[in-house]
Design an enzyme around this catalytic site. Structure first.
Site, PDB file in Angstrom:
ATOM      1  N   GLY A 169       0.837  -1.207   0.000  1.00  0.00           N
ATOM      2  CA  GLY A 169       0.000   0.000   0.000  1.00  0.00           C
ATOM      3  C   GLY A 169       0.862   1.243   0.000  1.00  0.00           C
ATOM      4  O   GLY A 169       2.055   1.179  -0.284  1.00  0.00           O
ATOM      5  N   ASN A 170       0.253   2.385   0.313  1.00  0.00           N
ATOM      6  CA  ASN A 170       1.025   3.630   0.450  1.00  0.00           C
ATOM      7  C   ASN A 170       0.359   4.495   1.512  1.00  0.00           C
ATOM      8  O   ASN A 170      -0.678   4.119   2.071  1.00  0.00           O
ATOM      9  CB  ASN A 170       1.137   4.337  -0.908  1.00  0.00           C
ATOM     10  CG  ASN A 170      -0.225   4.673  -1.483  1.00  0.00           C
ATOM     11  OD1 ASN A 170      -0.966   5.457  -0.913  1.00  0.00           O
ATOM     12  ND2 ASN A 170      -0.565   4.062  -2.608  1.00  0.00           N
ATOM     13  N   ARG A 171       0.969   5.616   1.806  1.00  0.00           N
ATOM     14  CA  ARG A 171       0.527   6.406   2.965  1.00  0.00           C
ATOM     15  C   ARG A 171      -0.590   7.395   2.668  1.00  0.00           C
ATOM     16  O   ARG A 171      -0.901   8.240   3.493  1.00  0.00           O
ATOM     17  CB  ARG A 171       1.721   7.184   3.526  1.00  0.00           C
ATOM     18  CG  ARG A 171       2.824   6.308   4.050  1.00  0.00           C
ATOM     19  CD  ARG A 171       3.917   7.167   4.667  1.00  0.00           C
ATOM     20  NE  ARG A 171       5.161   6.449   4.780  1.00  0.00           N
ATOM     21  CZ  ARG A 171       5.430   5.598   5.762  1.00  0.00           C
ATOM     22  NH1 ARG A 171       4.541   5.384   6.707  1.00  0.00           N
ATOM     23  NH2 ARG A 171       6.595   4.982   5.793  1.00  0.00           N
ATOM     24  N   ALA A 183      -3.789   7.774  -4.977  1.00  0.00           N
ATOM     25  CA  ALA A 183      -2.396   7.326  -5.090  1.00  0.00           C
ATOM     26  C   ALA A 183      -2.459   5.857  -5.501  1.00  0.00           C
ATOM     27  O   ALA A 183      -2.557   4.962  -4.647  1.00  0.00           O
ATOM     28  CB  ALA A 183      -1.699   7.497  -3.748  1.00  0.00           C
TER      29      ALA A 183
END
Ligand code: CTP
Length: 407
Positions: free
Chosen positions: A217-219, A284
């Site tokens: 995943g990402n932030r 994102a």
């Protein structure tokens, strides 16, 4: 004369609270007008209101059961005021008599209508209706002032004319057309360039599953996209928010489609693309996903483990190159260095109308409450914001694009 952009209230949940007063006889017509604008209408009445208008009439025109007491004696069920309060995108209390007004101002909740009011998170309008001397009485006027001082609460002023008592003066409930117009103006502000437009916004991260318990995943929190969705909806746009897995929730009045992976997000975007006048790709999106997703949890071993990743489709490029005529596409770019030149190249290679670029920093980027962005347009337009709350940045982005593309 009612000025309507049809159907201005499409899909909006309107809760109508009717208190006791002769003007209640006008409320079936009000319900009809709201329904004609596409609203879903549910009606709550006080006991006294049912002396002036029947539950049967209101239930026929609203196409919903009318709720009055806390308990339904026949169904032996509880009418849940919290659920009603949360369901509503707008709550109108019409007519609102002096007694109900006093309860709203003083936190008194002894019936379903007033408890629903205290549970509501949406904007509330009251249409006061009372006899001349009651309306002008100092305590009623003080209550009206106190009511209007609260955020998201408005008064639809009564009209002057003959009153039920035979007196002539101010106190007649605003006409159903005027009440409907107040709601229409709220949901589709007059002269808004976004009113009647359909927009899609993607927001948040994507999660690419490795196995049932792990993902890449990402932030991203999705906050920027959610704020954009709020601004556009408040400007009268009909919004599809395609939201990745984030702990943040969009307001319930925004049509939200929850997705997990980039592939899910792509599928959702393709589903709604043809309806949209504008697409804002604020998500994102993961550029890669594991080549395989294990069905069971992968067990640890002493050996090295290499995870093979394969590229995801570029959703934005795909939407942009297959867009219907007239559709505007806006991309976003988060960069850690050389933000303007990377952003500019994405604007060109992805064939966008505009791009919103932000460079990560302590006060901008993923997970922050604030942001600072540079907006570039395909025709060489350029606008740089200062560092502000993401809600204000969202408003600036929309105002800037409106000026560039709709003026
Ligand atoms: N985007 C997309 N699909 C992807 C990757 C990105 O739709 N698979 C969109 C993003 O939502 C954003 C824009 O493309 O609107 C730019 O995303 P960004 O991650 O900044 O750029 P990338 O094209 O992924 O390039 P890089 O990661 O190399 O910077």
């Amino acid at each position: 004369m009612l000025q309507l952009q049809k159907p201005a209230l499409k899909g909006r949940n309107i809760l109508l609270g009717i208190s006791g007063g002769i003007a209640a006889y006008k409320t079936p017509h009000l319900v009809r007008l709201l329904k004609a604008q596409g609203a879903n209408v549910r009606v709550i009445t006080t006991e006294m209101a049912l002396r002036f208008v029947t539950a049967e009439t209101l239930s026929v025109v609203s196409e919903n059961p009318v709720l009055s007491p806390f308990f339904d004696p026949e169904a032996k069920t509880w009418n849940n005021h919290v659920e009603l309060g949360l369901w509503a995108d707008a709550f109108i209390i019409a007519p609102c008599g002096a007694n109900t007004l006093a309860k709203l101002v003083n936190g008194q909740c002894d019936n379903l209508l007033t408890t629903a009011y205290f549970s509501a998170r949406c904007p509330v309008w009251i249409a006061p209706a009372m006899d001349l001397d009651m309306y002008t009485h100092a305590s009623v006027q003080a209550n009206l002032l106190a009511f209007a001082e609260q955020d998201h609460q408005s008064i639809i002023e009564p009209n002057e004319g003959p009153l039920a008592s035979g007196l002539i003066g101010k106190g007649r409930m605003a006409e159903p057309e005027e009440i409907t117009q107040a709601l229409v103006d709220h949901f589709c502000p007059p002269n808004s360039a976004w009113a009647g437009k359909t927009v899609m916004i993607t927001a948040g991260p994507t999660h690419e599953a490795i196995d049932p318990v792990r993902f890449i995943g990402n932030r991203s929190s999705g906050r920027m996209g959610i704020e954009l969705a709020k601004v556009l909806a408040q400007q009268g746009a009909s919004v599809h928010l395609v939201l990745g897995p984030t702990h943040l929730e969009a307001p319930h009045w925004i049509q939200t489609h929850r997705v997990e992976s980039a592939a899910d997000m792509h599928a959702a975007c393709l589903k709604y693309q043809s309806e949209c006048d504008w697409i804002f790709m604020a998500a994102a999106v993961a550029d890669y996903r594991p080549s395989q997703t294990a069905n069971q949890k992968i067990k640890k071993s002493e050996k090295d483990w290499t995870l093979e990743l394969i590229p995801n489709a570029d959703i934005l490029s795909n939407l942009s190159s297959n867009r219907p005529a007239g559709q505007r596409v806006v991309g976003f770019a988060l960069e850690t260095q050389e933000a303007e030149s990377y952003g500019k190249s994405k604007l060109q290679t992805k064939g966008l109308d505009a791009i919103v670029i932000n460079e990560t920093g302590p006060h901008s980027g993923f997970g922050t409450e604030t942001n600072q962005v540079l907006i570039l347009g395909a025709e060489g337009q350029r606008y740089e914001t200062k560092t502000e709350e993401k809600s204000r940045i969202a408003q600036t982005i929309i105002d800037t694009l409106e000026e560039w593309f709709t003026a």
